[in-house]
Design an enzyme around this catalytic site. Structure first.
Site, PDB file in Angstrom:
ATOM      1  N   MET A  32      15.564-110.435 -43.525  1.00 20.38           N
ATOM      2  CA  MET A  32      16.257-111.222 -44.514  1.00 20.38           C
ATOM      3  C   MET A  32      16.377-110.423 -45.889  1.00 20.38           C
ATOM      4  O   MET A  32      15.068-109.688 -46.205  1.00 20.38           O
ATOM      5  CB  MET A  32      15.388-112.670 -44.923  1.00 20.38           C
ATOM      6  N   SER A 106      11.180-108.350 -39.173  1.00 24.26           N
ATOM      7  CA  SER A 106      10.818-109.675 -39.717  1.00 24.26           C
ATOM      8  C   SER A 106      11.515-110.644 -39.029  1.00 24.26           C
ATOM      9  O   SER A 106      11.753-110.734 -37.978  1.00 24.26           O
ATOM     10  CB  SER A 106      11.179-109.644 -41.290  1.00 24.26           C
ATOM     11  N   GLN A 107      12.644-111.540 -39.712  1.00 19.60           N
ATOM     12  CA  GLN A 107      13.253-112.636 -38.808  1.00 19.60           C
ATOM     13  C   GLN A 107      14.004-111.784 -37.873  1.00 19.60           C
ATOM     14  O   GLN A 107      14.135-112.627 -36.944  1.00 19.60           O
ATOM     15  CB  GLN A 107      14.222-113.157 -39.927  1.00 19.60           C
ATOM     16  N   ASP A 224      -0.250-108.951 -45.162  1.00 20.26           N
ATOM     17  CA  ASP A 224       1.265-109.481 -45.524  1.00 20.26           C
ATOM     18  C   ASP A 224       1.163-110.433 -46.815  1.00 20.26           C
ATOM     19  O   ASP A 224       0.500-111.555 -46.430  1.00 20.26           O
ATOM     20  CB  ASP A 224       1.791-110.127 -44.207  1.00 20.26           C
ATOM     21  N   HIS A 280       4.201-106.741 -45.871  1.00 17.05           N
ATOM     22  CA  HIS A 280       4.948-106.778 -44.913  1.00 17.05           C
ATOM     23  C   HIS A 280       5.941-105.478 -44.908  1.00 17.05           C
ATOM     24  O   HIS A 280       6.393-105.178 -45.698  1.00 17.05           O
ATOM     25  CB  HIS A 280       5.713-108.116 -45.591  1.00 17.05           C
TER      26      HIS A 280
END
Ligand SMILES: *[C@@H]1O[C@H](CO)[C@@H](O)[C@H](O)[C@H]1NC(C)=O
Ligand SMILES: *[C@@H]1O[C@H](CO)[C@@H](O)[C@H](O)[C@H]1NC(C)=O
Ligand SMILES: *[C@@H]1O[C@H](CO)[C@@H](O)[C@H](O)[C@H]1NC(C)=O
Ligand SMILES: *[C@@H]1O[C@H](CO)[C@@H](O)[C@H](O)[C@H]1NC(C)=O
Length: 298
Positions: A32, A106-107, A224, A280
């Site tokens: 994202m 990530s996503q 994270d 992250h």
């Protein structure tokens, strides 16, 4: 002399062709706030892979036309539509026909898992999830990328109601929002996560297809500050009904009811839990090469 040079040229062309035909292509999906081709993120990962895996074909997925649209779609294009689009892109890419490895950031991690579950052809061989949120998120502490407009839209829509159908249809982050205080609503209205995690109608093909993977590698960032809760990166999540205690993967229903075949993947040595003691996606090149590239992509 000329003949000798020709032989050498011929042999090196042959060696290159051989290396290229042996190398499994790699598909990467950005997170994202990011896009396919940002030179500081996916662009540099692509270069790193091309340097470390000789002759490899790397495809960095672009959702839409150009960087602005690709970034925007990471927030506002229904995840199911993104996955259908990616499935047709992968099918259409003849270089992937014999199979490919994939890395989701990530996503992009949970999205590529959905691709593995829904689109078995061409075959995905290894799936590396780099900080993916496999049990979703409950919280939006930070908004990556630099587009304040998009970040405000996300916050407003989540406040409006993650499970409102208009929001579910349009907001990617709502589609993997798991509210531990409202699990019934989540199961009923989540258009994406509840489906791929078999919380709704159980689809046997999802498990069958995930079990086709050679390896499922889950990377968690121990520091994270973006993903809430970070345990979601290893399939853990808040225990139902509260937002403090965490159940590790092996106490969640996905595991105990073996809805996705994770038990089989684990007992056959194909489920890998890696961690980086950083925030992250903040891994070093050396860490990535040693733990991911050399182990799973060569
Ligand atoms: C499939 O490939 C063709 C030829 O390269 C291209 O014109 C078409 O847009 C592609 N379709 C998709 C869904 O990527
Ligand atoms: C930020 O996002 C909005 C909404 O999608 C878009 O119109 C705008 O062009 C974006 N700004 C930048 C700098 O990319
Ligand atoms: C769950 O996994 C943890 C390690 O993450 C282990 O200590 C524990 O014994 C496991 N529990 C069960 C029920 O398998
Ligand atoms: C996964 O498999 C390993 C090796 O067989 C085993 O030690 C471990 O307990 C398993 N994990 C869980 C959560 O059951």
């Amino acid at each position: 002399m000329a003949a000798k040079v020709n032989v050498i040229v011929f042999l090196s062309v042959l060696a290159f062709a051989f290396a290229a035909s042996q190398t499994v292509p790699i598909v990467i999906w950005h997170g994202m706030g990011d896009s396919c081709c940002n030179p500081l993120s996916m662009g540099s990962i692509k270069k790193l892979l091309e340097r470390e895996v000789k002759g490899v074909y790397v495809r960095s997925l672009e959702i839409g036309d150009g960087i602005v649209e690709d970034t925007e779609n990471g927030f506002l294009m229904n995840a199911n539509d993104q996955i259908s689009l990616v499935c047709s892109k992968l099918k259409n890419d003849s270089k992937l026909a014999a199979g490919y490895n994939s890395i989701g950031f990530s996503q992009g991690g949970q999205f590529l898992r959905a691709v593995a579950q829904r689109c078995p052809s061409p075959p995905m061989l290894n799936l590396i999830s780099v900080g993916g949120q496999h049990q979703g998120v409950y919280g939006f502490p930070k908004c990556p990328g630099d587009n304040a407009t998009l970040c405000n839209i996300v916050r407003q829509l989540l406040n409006y109601g993650a499970y409102v159908s208009f929001v579910q249809d349009h907001l990617v982050q709502a589609e993997y929002w798991q509210d531990p205080l409202n699990l019934e609503e989540y199961r009923k209205y989540s258009v994406f996560l509840a489906d791929i995690n078999q919380e709704q109608t159980v689809k046997p093909s999802y498990k069958e297809n995930l079990l086709k993977l050679k390896n499922l590698v889950l990377i968690k960032f121990l520091q994270d500050t973006m993903v809430q809760p970070r345990e979601s990166e290893w399939f853990g999540f808040y225990a139902p009904g509260q937002t403090k205690d965490i159940l590790p993967m092996n106490q969640t229903k996905i595991w105990t009811e073996d809805r996705l075949g994770l038990q089989t993947l684990n007992s056959s040595g194909r489920l890998h839990f890696l961690s980086s003691d950083t925030d992250h996606l903040q891994f070093t090149e050396t860490w990535f090469i040693e733990n991911v590239v050399n182990k799973f992509l060569k």
